[in-house]
Design an enzyme around this catalytic site. Structure first.
Site, short mmCIF file in Angstrom:
data_model
loop_
_atom_site.label_atom_id
_atom_site.label_comp_id
_atom_site.label_asym_id
_atom_site.label_seq_id
_atom_site.Cartn_x
_atom_site.Cartn_y
_atom_site.Cartn_z
N HIS A 40 -35.22 -30.26 -12.32
CA HIS A 40 -35.99 -31.52 -12.28
C HIS A 40 -35.09 -32.72 -12.60
O HIS A 40 -35.26 -33.79 -12.03
CB HIS A 40 -37.16 -31.47 -13.26
N CYS A 56 -37.44 -18.79 -5.88
CA CYS A 56 -36.56 -19.89 -6.31
C CYS A 56 -36.86 -20.26 -7.76
O CYS A 56 -38.02 -20.29 -8.19
CB CYS A 56 -36.77 -21.10 -5.40
N CYS A 104 -32.95 -21.67 -4.41
CA CYS A 104 -32.97 -21.15 -3.05
C CYS A 104 -32.03 -22.01 -2.20
O CYS A 104 -31.51 -23.03 -2.67
CB CYS A 104 -34.39 -21.17 -2.48
N GLU A 141 -36.04 -26.63 -15.49
CA GLU A 141 -36.13 -28.01 -16.00
C GLU A 141 -34.87 -28.80 -15.64
O GLU A 141 -34.95 -29.99 -15.33
CB GLU A 141 -36.38 -28.02 -17.51
N CYS A 147 -40.77 -25.87 -5.77
CA CYS A 147 -40.41 -25.27 -4.49
C CYS A 147 -41.47 -24.25 -4.07
O CYS A 147 -41.98 -23.51 -4.91
CB CYS A 147 -39.05 -24.59 -4.63
#
Length: 131
Positions: free
Chosen positions: A89, A101, A120, A86, A96
């Site tokens: 975001h 990831c 990643c 989160e 992804c």
């Protein structure tokens, strides 16, 4: 804050988690955000909801986690993995395609264990572009 207030009017109720549990998770989240090196004043909110196990990021650095997700998680590390997602975001990252990831979408709580707790290479470059 206005978005959270709107959600509280219909979809959310106050958390039933003990204050001590909320405080412990907030402390761990604060350590996570400090490690991310971001200075935005993030706020972790807990709510009950008929939506079940979920977490989501709102504008202004507010992250909401439902009691259902806390209850389903096998460990605090699993919860921190969800919060790292989160947090991504809030950095402007989308889901992804790399299944390892932290930004990979998780449909089921069990999928959280399949991901690493970090971004990643591609997501890292999006968060910290080369100077």
């Amino acid at each position: 804050r206005q978005t959270l207030s709107s959600l509280d009017e219909g979809l959310m109720q106050p958390s039933a988690l003990p204050e001590s549990r909320q405080a412990g998770l907030r402390d761990k989240f604060a350590a996570l955000t400090a490690k991310a090196g971001n200075t935005v004043p993030y706020q972790l909110e807990f709510r009950q909801s008929y939506l079940g196990a979920n977490a989501f990021a709102l504008p202004a650095g507010i992250i909401v986690m439902t009691d259902g997700l806390v209850d389903l998680a096998k460990s605090d590390d699993e919860i921190m993995g969800v919060l790292a997602h989160e947090l991504g975001h809030t950095f402007g990252l989308i889901h992804c395609p790399d299944p390892e990831c932290v930004m990979h979408a998780s449909t089921y709580v069990e999928e959280i264990d399949l991901k690493s707790a970090s971004f990643c290479e591609a997501c890292t470059r999006r968060v910290r572009p080369a100077c």
